[in-house]
Motif scaffolding. Sequence first.
Motif, PDB file in Angstrom:
ATOM      1  N   CYS A  14      -2.294  -1.697   0.430  1.00  0.00           N
ATOM      2  CA  CYS A  14      -1.913  -3.063   0.778  1.00  0.00           C
ATOM      3  C   CYS A  14      -0.721  -3.553  -0.047  1.00  0.00           C
ATOM      4  N   VAL A  15      -0.805  -3.382  -1.355  1.00  0.00           N
ATOM      5  CA  VAL A  15       0.195  -3.971  -2.241  1.00  0.00           C
ATOM      6  C   VAL A  15       1.427  -3.087  -2.434  1.00  0.00           C
ATOM      7  N   LYS A  16       1.223  -1.802  -2.670  1.00  0.00           N
ATOM      8  CA  LYS A  16       2.355  -0.918  -2.958  1.00  0.00           C
ATOM      9  C   LYS A  16       3.057  -0.424  -1.698  1.00  0.00           C
ATOM     10  N   VAL A  17       2.281   0.039  -0.720  1.00  0.00           N
ATOM     11  CA  VAL A  17       2.875   0.645   0.469  1.00  0.00           C
ATOM     12  C   VAL A  17       3.366  -0.420   1.454  1.00  0.00           C
ATOM     13  N   LYS A  77       2.390  -6.188   0.619  1.00  0.00           N
ATOM     14  CA  LYS A  77       1.768  -7.489   0.849  1.00  0.00           C
ATOM     15  C   LYS A  77       1.734  -8.231  -0.483  1.00  0.00           C
ATOM     16  N   LYS A  78       1.831  -9.549  -0.417  1.00  0.00           N
ATOM     17  CA  LYS A  78       1.848 -10.344  -1.639  1.00  0.00           C
ATOM     18  C   LYS A  78       0.896 -11.525  -1.507  1.00  0.00           C
ATOM     19  N   GLU A  79       0.740 -12.254  -2.586  1.00  0.00           N
ATOM     20  CA  GLU A  79      -0.155 -13.405  -2.587  1.00  0.00           C
ATOM     21  C   GLU A  79       0.255 -14.390  -1.503  1.00  0.00           C
ATOM     22  N   VAL A  83      -5.252 -13.526  -2.535  1.00  0.00           N
ATOM     23  CA  VAL A  83      -5.230 -14.465  -3.645  1.00  0.00           C
ATOM     24  C   VAL A  83      -4.528 -13.844  -4.844  1.00  0.00           C
ATOM     25  N   GLN A  84      -4.845 -12.588  -5.130  1.00  0.00           N
ATOM     26  CA  GLN A  84      -4.226 -11.875  -6.247  1.00  0.00           C
ATOM     27  C   GLN A  84      -3.798 -10.503  -5.756  1.00  0.00           C
ATOM     28  N   ALA A  85      -2.505 -10.228  -5.790  1.00  0.00           N
ATOM     29  CA  ALA A  85      -1.972  -8.958  -5.292  1.00  0.00           C
ATOM     30  C   ALA A  85      -1.637  -8.044  -6.462  1.00  0.00           C
TER      31      ALA A  85
END
Length: 107
Positions: free
Chosen positions: A25-28, A31-33, A52-54
């Motif tokens: 989700c976050v690295k690839v 996605k962000k908060e 809420v927290q990425a």
Amino acid sequence: MDKTIFFTPDILTNTELPADEALHCVKVLRKKEGDEILLTDGKGHFYDAGIVQAHPKHCIVDLKQTIAQSKPWPFYLQVAFAPTKNIDRIEWFAEKATEIGIDRFSP
């Protein structure tokens, strides 16, 4: 814009994505908060959620809505398959079968 679906088997008791899903989700997908995503528990339920927290190891979400997914067929569906030597293919099949609502799959 389509929302990306993430598998979270225990989302009702733990609002943190599993480690592999958080990394994806976050690295690839970057996605962000504040971004909205779609979650599934593999039991026929989908959840609209906001990040809420990425963090690549600890992505925490806030559930906004539960969406019950009814099966598109009125019968019990069991699929039998021959296992392959490549465990990744079996895992991929299990994920996809769960996503579409197969009741049971048997090697």
